[in-house]
Design a protein around this motif. Structure first.
Motif, PDB file in Angstrom:
ATOM      1  N   GLU A 163     -34.983   6.190  -4.055  1.00 38.09           N
ATOM      2  CA  GLU A 163     -35.543   6.553  -5.358  1.00 38.09           C
ATOM      3  C   GLU A 163     -34.422   6.804  -6.363  1.00 38.09           C
ATOM      4  O   GLU A 163     -34.518   6.385  -7.528  1.00 38.09           O
ATOM      5  N   GLU A 195     -34.621  18.333  -3.468  1.00 33.12           N
ATOM      6  CA  GLU A 195     -35.785  19.039  -3.987  1.00 33.12           C
ATOM      7  C   GLU A 195     -35.471  19.516  -5.414  1.00 33.12           C
ATOM      8  O   GLU A 195     -34.310  19.560  -5.825  1.00 33.12           O
ATOM      9  N   ASP A 253     -38.939  10.891  -8.770  1.00 34.78           N
ATOM     10  CA  ASP A 253     -39.766  11.051  -7.570  1.00 34.78           C
ATOM     11  C   ASP A 253     -40.981  10.130  -7.663  1.00 34.78           C
ATOM     12  O   ASP A 253     -42.101  10.562  -7.953  1.00 34.78           O
ATOM     13  N   ARG A 254     -40.783   8.853  -7.367  1.00 40.62           N
ATOM     14  CA  ARG A 254     -41.827   7.843  -7.559  1.00 40.62           C
ATOM     15  C   ARG A 254     -43.056   8.080  -6.683  1.00 40.62           C
ATOM     16  O   ARG A 254     -44.188   7.846  -7.114  1.00 40.62           O
ATOM     17  N   ASN A 255     -42.861   8.503  -5.440  1.00 38.32           N
ATOM     18  CA  ASN A 255     -44.011   8.679  -4.548  1.00 38.32           C
ATOM     19  C   ASN A 255     -44.602  10.076  -4.619  1.00 38.32           C
ATOM     20  O   ASN A 255     -45.519  10.414  -3.874  1.00 38.32           O
ATOM     21  N   ASP A 256     -44.089  10.900  -5.528  1.00 37.29           N
ATOM     22  CA  ASP A 256     -44.640  12.226  -5.800  1.00 37.29           C
ATOM     23  C   ASP A 256     -44.731  13.104  -4.548  1.00 37.29           C
ATOM     24  O   ASP A 256     -45.699  13.840  -4.363  1.00 37.29           O
ATOM     25  N   ASP A 257     -43.693  13.024  -3.704  1.00 36.75           N
ATOM     26  CA  ASP A 257     -43.689  13.864  -2.503  1.00 36.75           C
ATOM     27  C   ASP A 257     -42.820  15.117  -2.687  1.00 36.75           C
ATOM     28  O   ASP A 257     -42.474  15.798  -1.736  1.00 36.75           O
ATOM     29  N   LYS A 258     -42.440  15.381  -3.964  1.00 38.06           N
ATOM     30  CA  LYS A 258     -41.684  16.581  -4.335  1.00 38.06           C
ATOM     31  C   LYS A 258     -40.253  16.573  -3.809  1.00 38.06           C
ATOM     32  O   LYS A 258     -39.623  17.624  -3.694  1.00 38.06           O
ATOM     33  N   LYS A 259     -39.742  15.398  -3.518  1.00 35.02           N
ATOM     34  CA  LYS A 259     -38.343  15.281  -3.134  1.00 35.02           C
ATOM     35  C   LYS A 259     -37.865  13.865  -3.474  1.00 35.02           C
ATOM     36  O   LYS A 259     -38.658  12.918  -3.522  1.00 35.02           O
ATOM     37  N   SER A 266     -39.552  14.474 -11.926  1.00 36.29           N
ATOM     38  CA  SER A 266     -40.861  13.862 -11.651  1.00 36.29           C
ATOM     39  C   SER A 266     -40.828  12.352 -11.851  1.00 36.29           C
ATOM     40  O   SER A 266     -41.537  11.607 -11.160  1.00 36.29           O
ATOM     41  N   HIS A 270     -32.430  14.532   1.166  1.00 34.48           N
ATOM     42  CA  HIS A 270     -33.259  14.394  -0.024  1.00 34.48           C
ATOM     43  C   HIS A 270     -32.891  15.508  -1.007  1.00 34.48           C
ATOM     44  O   HIS A 270     -32.221  16.470  -0.624  1.00 34.48           O
ATOM     45  N   SER A 328     -35.497  10.666  -2.616  1.00 35.82           N
ATOM     46  CA  SER A 328     -34.752   9.971  -1.560  1.00 35.82           C
ATOM     47  C   SER A 328     -33.606   9.181  -2.181  1.00 35.82           C
ATOM     48  O   SER A 328     -33.522   9.014  -3.404  1.00 35.82           O
TER      49      SER A 328
END
Length: 356
Positions: free
Chosen positions: A116, A329, A105-111, A102, A327, A113
């Protein structure tokens, strides 16, 4: 061929079991190069404080030219690395991984990059840097007993020899009176190498006195561009067989004669060679011409090189990216947890779903 377990069981002897363990330890130990320090007693606190460490946290290659096997874990876990132990409760370790996921995952898109992961790697590397700075303050005080803010080579030499079992007062007196020191060949070789590093850490104008910042460069050359260059020279010197100050693949992966003694040792060495070949061809040799120059090795070893951090991020993602979406998950990180933590955390098939 009888298996290791069957062999031990059939012998049924504690003595032989211990002997076998010691032999394995000897097999797993990589051969040291000319600049390696001899093994230190576990309780030798003073020596640990004043000797440059063989292992540099957050750096891909050790000072002796060996690959840092813990690098992936160090730049992914940071200070939390010690919390992930093989005998830890798997459920707790999975929860720790979820927390780390978490944060990455800076943009909180559940994956996660590559960008990141790159940012996270840089943060963890800087964390190692800051930790080294804090430790250096304590270590510097250990070798600066008069508290004048500077340490001479002779002061350091006295502390070093004391840590190796020499009488500190006698050594100090002999150095003061310019008397000959009776030092064994191995210790003298280590001293000579340390003195070279001491000179390199002594910023202009050279006075052979190291302040706290210079002492940090001496202990942790990754903090100084000049010392990083010196570390590269040491590695090239130890691995370069033809004296051209460059490394070929064969030089980078060569093993000393007599390293392989049995099939188990052969398997270990095969894995070691495979890892070094992969690192040489895929990462260090930037222009893929089959030759690694000092400049290429320096860029590879620079822990704050953002391009290297991005490349590392992509490699880490590729290891666990099962759905090939470039990415990571959470399920993929949990499944490949051993790669990211170095600890066998779980039986993924049985345990992962109970966490969601």
């Amino acid at each position: 061929m009888m298996s290791r377990q069957a062999f031990l069981c059939s012998l049924g002897s504690l003595y032989l079991s211990l002997l076998f363990v010691f032999l394995l330890m000897d097999v797993y130990a990589r051969p040291a190069n000319n600049s390696a320090l001899k093994e230190k007693p576990a309780d030798s606190k003073d020596e640990n404080e004043i000797l440059p460490p063989d292992h540099l946290n957050g750096v891909k290659m050790e000072m002796d030219g060996h690959l840092n096997k813990e690098f992936h874990q160090e730049v992914f876990l940071g200070k939390e690395m010690e919390e992930f132990e093989e005998d830890s409760e798997p459920r707790k370790n999975r929860k720790k991984l979820m927390v780390i996921f978490s944060k990455v995952d800076r943009n909180d898109d559940k994956k996660i990059s590559a960008k990141e992961m790159q940012r996270w790697i840089m943060e963890k590397t800087d964390e190692h840097f800051q930790e080294a700075v804090e430790e250096n303050k304590m270590h510097f005080r250990a070798v600066d007993p008069d508290g004048d803010g500077h340490v001479s080579w002779d002061e350091y030499k006295i502390k070093f020899l004391a840590s190796k079992g020499f009488n500190e007062k006698e050594i100090a007196e002999k150095i003061k009176n310019n008397e000959e020191l009776k030092i064994d060949e191995e210790t003298q070789e280590v001293l000579d190498n340390l003195k070279d590093r001491w000179y390199q850490a002594d910023n202009p104008p050279p006075d052979l006195l190291l302040n706290e910042e210079e002492f940090l460069s001496f202990l942790h050359p990754e903090h100084s561009r000049g010392m990083l260059k010196f570390m590269v020279k040491e590695i090239i010197r130890d691995l370069d067989q033809d004296g051209d100050k460059k490394l070929t693949l064969s030089e980078f992966i060569s093993l000393p004669v007599g390293t392989v003694e049995n099939q188990q040792a052969q398997d270990i060495d095969d894995d070691w060679v495979k890892d070094r070949r992969k690192e040489f061809e895929g990462v260090i040799d930037a222009n893929h011409d089959g030759i690694v120059t000092m400049e290429e090795l320096e860029e590879y070893m620079d822990p704050m090189n953002e391009y290297n951090a991005l490349n590392e991020a992509k490699q880490m993602i590729a290891v666990a990216d099962e759905n090939q979406n470039h990415h990571l998950e959470l399920e993929e990180i949990l499944k490949y947890s051993e790669y990211f933590t170095g600890s066998k955390l779980m039986d993924y098939a049985r345990n992962v779903h109970e966490e969601f």
